[in-house]
Design a protein around this motif. Structure first.
Motif, PDB file in Angstrom:
ATOM      1  N   GLU A 291      61.827  72.500  21.613  1.00  0.00           N
ATOM      2  CA  GLU A 291      62.083  72.179  23.018  1.00  0.00           C
ATOM      3  C   GLU A 291      62.678  70.792  23.195  1.00  0.00           C
ATOM      4  OE1 GLU A 291      59.110  72.948  25.889  1.00  0.00           O
ATOM      5  OE2 GLU A 291      58.910  75.064  25.368  1.00  0.00           O
TER       6      GLU A 291
ATOM      7  N   GLU B 225      65.099  73.274  31.370  1.00  0.00           N
ATOM      8  CA  GLU B 225      64.493  72.835  30.116  1.00  0.00           C
ATOM      9  C   GLU B 225      65.388  71.888  29.333  1.00  0.00           C
ATOM     10  OE1 GLU B 225      62.585  75.522  27.513  1.00  0.00           O
ATOM     11  OE2 GLU B 225      60.986  75.928  28.941  1.00  0.00           O
TER      12      GLU B 225
ATOM     13  N   ARG C 251      55.711  65.421  27.654  1.00  0.00           N
ATOM     14  CA  ARG C 251      54.929  66.635  27.458  1.00  0.00           C
ATOM     15  C   ARG C 251      54.836  67.384  28.781  1.00  0.00           C
ATOM     16  NH1 ARG C 251      50.886  63.417  23.332  1.00  0.00           N
ATOM     17  NH2 ARG C 251      51.772  64.332  21.431  1.00  0.00           N
ATOM     18  N   ASP C 252      54.791  68.726  28.694  1.00  0.00           N
ATOM     19  CA  ASP C 252      54.850  69.545  29.912  1.00  0.00           C
ATOM     20  C   ASP C 252      53.473  69.816  30.507  1.00  0.00           C
ATOM     21  OD1 ASP C 252      53.870  71.312  28.022  1.00  0.00           O
ATOM     22  OD2 ASP C 252      55.416  72.837  28.318  1.00  0.00           O
TER      23      ASP C 252
ATOM     24  N   SER D  73      66.602  75.934  25.350  1.00  0.00           N
ATOM     25  CA  SER D  73      65.318  75.234  25.453  1.00  0.00           C
ATOM     26  C   SER D  73      65.480  73.713  25.419  1.00  0.00           C
ATOM     27  CB  SER D  73      64.356  75.690  24.348  1.00  0.00           C
ATOM     28  OG  SER D  73      64.916  75.514  23.059  1.00  0.00           O
ATOM     29  N   ASP D  74      66.658  73.226  25.080  1.00  0.00           N
ATOM     30  CA  ASP D  74      67.025  71.818  25.266  1.00  0.00           C
ATOM     31  C   ASP D  74      68.499  71.668  24.939  1.00  0.00           C
ATOM     32  OD1 ASP D  74      66.594  69.219  26.083  1.00  0.00           O
ATOM     33  OD2 ASP D  74      66.047  68.483  24.097  1.00  0.00           O
TER      34      ASP D  74
ATOM     35  N   GLU E 243      60.046  68.644  31.223  1.00  0.00           N
ATOM     36  CA  GLU E 243      60.666  69.503  30.217  1.00  0.00           C
ATOM     37  C   GLU E 243      61.825  68.856  29.468  1.00  0.00           C
ATOM     38  OE1 GLU E 243      59.751  72.183  28.951  1.00  0.00           O
ATOM     39  OE2 GLU E 243      58.358  73.136  30.338  1.00  0.00           O
TER      40      GLU E 243
ATOM     41  N   SER F  69      60.551  71.001  35.220  1.00  0.00           N
ATOM     42  CA  SER F  69      61.144  72.340  35.196  1.00  0.00           C
ATOM     43  C   SER F  69      61.663  72.795  36.553  1.00  0.00           C
ATOM     44  CB  SER F  69      60.112  73.343  34.681  1.00  0.00           C
ATOM     45  OG  SER F  69      58.987  73.393  35.556  1.00  0.00           O
TER      46      SER F  69
ATOM     47  N   ASP G 230      57.172  72.476  20.933  1.00  0.00           N
ATOM     48  CA  ASP G 230      55.982  72.745  21.735  1.00  0.00           C
ATOM     49  C   ASP G 230      55.460  74.102  21.267  1.00  0.00           C
ATOM     50  OD1 ASP G 230      53.992  73.182  23.530  1.00  0.00           O
ATOM     51  OD2 ASP G 230      55.236  73.050  25.319  1.00  0.00           O
TER      52      ASP G 230
ATOM     53  N   SER H  55      58.181  68.399  24.759  1.00  0.00           N
ATOM     54  CA  SER H  55      59.097  69.158  25.599  1.00  0.00           C
ATOM     55  C   SER H  55      60.399  68.421  25.856  1.00  0.00           C
ATOM     56  CB  SER H  55      58.434  69.513  26.933  1.00  0.00           C
ATOM     57  OG  SER H  55      57.969  68.353  27.590  1.00  0.00           O
TER      58      SER H  55
END
Length: 282
Positions: free
Chosen positions: A254, A133, A50-51, A193-194, A84, A101, A271, A36
């Motif tokens: 992500e 994110e 990791r989320d 998303s990033d 995230e 998040s 992800d 993430s």
């Protein structure tokens, strides 16, 4: 500081990066193994977050190349859920900022096989419904600027927010923001998303379609905006048309990590929920 960043990127580019884009490399299977957020270390490894949300689930890991060997890391200190995004701290090798998040974050350090929480912080108050994110740091005109992103969802546009940041205290100055709508994908879309920031202040963003844990997923990488110091203040300027750089079918990107100073080469992380996580040199 610039020399440190350049050295790390040179390690990745000259010793790891292939002359052409590679296939996706798995970094784990199942819903707890996604990527993430990611950042490059001074030794050319990739630190990922990791989320995960449950006690005992892995929060961070180190990916070593070639071959994408994954080493899960112990998390020392207050544990954050739903991480995230991740950004390297400019001028401080081995230090990073991880963001969850819901707007809480931590400045962390990497030592051997563990990360340690140095301090915690909360982003400036945003808008109801924000779901962050992306988070990136850059030094522009001698001032450190943080940029973060609410992902948006379908009809709700994504949003870039930027402010000067005091890294010692993890406090933020006045914010400025900009709404962003991705051109692709068109369904079940997360507009951002990033994000990653080039040395010149250009903001690259990923967008993703996420219809559920089983997919199918698809993503795009595009040029979203510029962040700068203008008239003594942090400013965000949209890039006309938000030109698309690439599409990646079958994966939910992500994480974006620049692999060169100009960020014309990247390491992407996914992800993919039930299908796990992967990384790719692009």
């Amino acid at each position: 500081m610039i020399q440190t960043i350049a050295a790390a990127l040179s390690l990745l580019f000259f010793y790891v990066f292939p002359p052409a884009p590679t296939d996706w490399l798995s970094v784990g299977s199942g819903t707890t193994s996604g990527v993430s957020g990611s950042a490059l270390t001074a030794s050319g490894q990739l630190l990922i977050v990791r989320d995960n949300k449950k006690s005992g689930e892995n929060r961070a890991a180190l990916v070593t190349f070639p071959g994408a060997k994954v080493t899960p890391l112990k998390w020392k200190g207050a544990v954050l859920d739903d991480l995230e995004s991740l950004a390297a701290v400019p001028g401080r090798p081995g230090e990073f900022v991880a963001l969850a998040s819901y707007g809480k974050g931590a400045r962390i350090s990497l030592h051997d096989k563990e990360v340690r929480v140095l301090s915690e912080f909360t982003l400036p108050k945003g808008v109801d419904g924000d779901n962050y994110e992306g988070f990136a740091l850059a030094v522009l005109g001698g001032r450190t600027v943080a940029t973060w992103a609410d992902r948006g969802q379908d009809a709700r546009a994504g949003r870039l927010i930027a402010a000067e940041v005091d890294l010692a205290r993890m406090t933020f100055g006045p914010t400025t923001s900009l709404t962003v709508r991705a051109n692709y994908p068109e369904k079940d879309v997360r507009h951002i998303s990033d994000i990653a920031i080039t040395h010149s202040g250009e903001i690259l963003a990923s967008s993703a379609s996420d219809p559920g844990d089983q997919g199918p997923f698809t993503s795009a990488l595009y040029r979203a905006a510029r962040v700068s110091i203008t008239n003594g203040r942090v400013a965000l300027t949209p890039i006309a048309g938000q030109p698309e750089i690439a599409r990646h079918l079958g994966h939910k990107i992500e994480a974006i990590t620049c692999a060169t100073l100009t960020c014309d080469r990247h390491v992407l992380g996914t992800d993919d929920e039930s299908a796990g996580g992967s990384v790719k040199f692009d």
